[in-house]
Design a protein around this motif. Structure first.
Motif, PDB file in Angstrom:
ATOM      1  N   UNK A  25       4.674 -52.980 -20.349  1.00 25.73           N
ATOM      2  CA  UNK A  25       3.808 -53.005 -19.175  1.00 25.73           C
ATOM      3  C   UNK A  25       4.363 -52.131 -18.059  1.00 25.73           C
ATOM      4  N   UNK A  26       5.690 -52.167 -17.855  1.00 26.45           N
ATOM      5  CA  UNK A  26       6.322 -51.348 -16.817  1.00 26.45           C
ATOM      6  C   UNK A  26       6.128 -49.869 -17.107  1.00 26.45           C
ATOM      7  N   UNK A  27       6.314 -49.456 -18.365  1.00 21.62           N
ATOM      8  CA  UNK A  27       6.179 -48.037 -18.696  1.00 21.62           C
ATOM      9  C   UNK A  27       4.723 -47.590 -18.579  1.00 21.62           C
ATOM     10  N   UNK A  28       3.779 -48.440 -18.973  1.00 26.12           N
ATOM     11  CA  UNK A  28       2.365 -48.099 -18.836  1.00 26.12           C
ATOM     12  C   UNK A  28       1.985 -47.958 -17.360  1.00 26.12           C
ATOM     13  N   UNK A  29       2.463 -48.848 -16.524  1.00 27.36           N
ATOM     14  CA  UNK A  29       2.185 -48.787 -15.088  1.00 27.36           C
ATOM     15  C   UNK A  29       2.798 -47.515 -14.500  1.00 27.36           C
ATOM     16  N   UNK A  30       4.013 -47.182 -14.944  1.00 29.21           N
ATOM     17  CA  UNK A  30       4.689 -45.980 -14.457  1.00 29.21           C
ATOM     18  C   UNK A  30       3.889 -44.726 -14.821  1.00 29.21           C
ATOM     19  N   UNK A  31       3.377 -44.662 -16.040  1.00 29.08           N
ATOM     20  CA  UNK A  31       2.583 -43.500 -16.458  1.00 29.08           C
ATOM     21  C   UNK A  31       1.281 -43.407 -15.676  1.00 29.08           C
ATOM     22  N   UNK A  32       0.678 -44.544 -15.401  1.00 27.18           N
ATOM     23  CA  UNK A  32      -0.545 -44.563 -14.603  1.00 27.18           C
ATOM     24  C   UNK A  32      -0.263 -44.064 -13.186  1.00 27.18           C
ATOM     25  N   UNK A  33       0.831 -44.520 -12.605  1.00 26.93           N
ATOM     26  CA  UNK A  33       1.220 -44.099 -11.254  1.00 26.93           C
ATOM     27  C   UNK A  33       1.550 -42.608 -11.232  1.00 26.93           C
ATOM     28  N   UNK A  34       2.245 -42.123 -12.265  1.00 26.33           N
ATOM     29  CA  UNK A  34       2.567 -40.698 -12.364  1.00 26.33           C
ATOM     30  C   UNK A  34       1.290 -39.877 -12.449  1.00 26.33           C
ATOM     31  N   UNK A  35       0.367 -40.276 -13.317  1.00 25.33           N
ATOM     32  CA  UNK A  35      -0.892 -39.549 -13.462  1.00 25.33           C
ATOM     33  C   UNK A  35      -1.668 -39.485 -12.160  1.00 25.33           C
ATOM     34  N   UNK A  36      -1.742 -40.597 -11.465  1.00 29.29           N
ATOM     35  CA  UNK A  36      -2.437 -40.635 -10.178  1.00 29.29           C
ATOM     36  C   UNK A  36      -1.785 -39.685  -9.187  1.00 29.29           C
ATOM     37  N   UNK A  37      -0.452 -39.711  -9.114  1.00 27.53           N
ATOM     38  CA  UNK A  37       0.273 -38.840  -8.172  1.00 27.53           C
ATOM     39  C   UNK A  37       0.034 -37.370  -8.496  1.00 27.53           C
ATOM     40  N   UNK A  38       0.106 -37.013  -9.775  1.00 25.26           N
ATOM     41  CA  UNK A  38      -0.083 -35.611 -10.161  1.00 25.26           C
ATOM     42  C   UNK A  38      -1.518 -35.154  -9.909  1.00 25.26           C
ATOM     43  N   UNK A  39      -2.482 -35.995 -10.233  1.00 23.70           N
ATOM     44  CA  UNK A  39      -3.888 -35.602 -10.087  1.00 23.70           C
ATOM     45  C   UNK A  39      -4.332 -35.521  -8.627  1.00 23.70           C
ATOM     46  N   UNK A  40      -3.587 -36.141  -7.734  1.00 20.37           N
ATOM     47  CA  UNK A  40      -3.952 -36.116  -6.321  1.00 20.37           C
ATOM     48  C   UNK A  40      -3.066 -35.184  -5.503  1.00 20.37           C
ATOM     49  N   UNK A  41      -2.391 -34.273  -6.167  1.00 16.79           N
ATOM     50  CA  UNK A  41      -1.559 -33.294  -5.476  1.00 16.79           C
ATOM     51  C   UNK A  41      -2.435 -32.120  -5.038  1.00 16.79           C
ATOM     52  N   UNK A  42      -2.289 -31.741  -3.796  1.00 15.59           N
ATOM     53  CA  UNK A  42      -3.091 -30.641  -3.243  1.00 15.59           C
ATOM     54  C   UNK A  42      -2.659 -29.307  -3.844  1.00 15.59           C
ATOM     55  N   UNK A  43      -3.611 -28.379  -3.916  1.00 16.46           N
ATOM     56  CA  UNK A  43      -3.287 -27.028  -4.387  1.00 16.46           C
ATOM     57  C   UNK A  43      -2.275 -26.385  -3.456  1.00 16.46           C
ATOM     58  N   UNK A  44      -1.458 -25.525  -4.023  1.00 12.51           N
ATOM     59  CA  UNK A  44      -0.411 -24.842  -3.254  1.00 12.51           C
ATOM     60  C   UNK A  44       0.891 -24.894  -4.014  1.00 12.51           C
TER      61      UNK A  44
END
Length: 145
Positions: A25-44
């Motif tokens: 569960x911890x690793x799945x949550x971590x991957x979800x959090x990572x994906x969210x962070x990467x997908x919401x990174x602004x261009x630049x």
């Protein structure tokens, strides 16, 4: 006496399954959090240090079809969570913290929503710079040389 031994084994099994479940569960949550962070990174431009939402010392990527044994040799330890790519064009990120796997990403960019392009190994201390751009529905991170 036999009942006590069976009860002890049952408790150990429950603790083991609980520990495994918590880790999963911890690793799945971590991957979800990572994906969210990467997908919401602004261009630049940015660094993975600024984006990755957990502690890590190094991140690796390997050519397609690299075997699990070769990956384990490169990172310096074994882990049952390591997955191999099965096709070209897959994202494979092996985040390491000390002698443990901090996170393992293995999938297609269009399914993940992001792509991280670099070769080999990057350490946290390097603060490697990435160019971030949107390509359709995928946020692409390309290491800036």
């Amino acid at each position: 006496m036999a009942k006590k031994i069976l009860a002890g084994i049952a408790v150990l099994l429950l603790v083991g399954v609980g520990y495994w479940w918590y880790g999963y569960q911890s690793s799945e949550k971590q991957l979800e959090t990572l994906g969210t962070a990467l997908m919401h990174t602004a261009e630049g431009e940015t660094t993975l240090n600024a984006v990755v939402p957990f502690e890590w010392d190094a991140v690796y990527t390997f050519p397609p079809y690299t075997g699990k044994e070769e990956i384990e040799a490169a990172i310096g330890f074994r882990s049952s969570r390591i997955r191999e790519t099965v096709n070209e064009g897959m994202v494979q990120l092996v985040f390491v913290r000390g002698k443990r796997l901090a996170a393992m990403v293995c999938g297609y960019p269009d399914e993940l929503g992001y792509d991280v392009e670099f070769t080999g190994k990057i350490t946290f201390a390097e603060q490697a710079v990435f160019t971030v751009r949107q390509k359709g529905d995928v946020v692409c991170f390309t290491r800036k040389e």
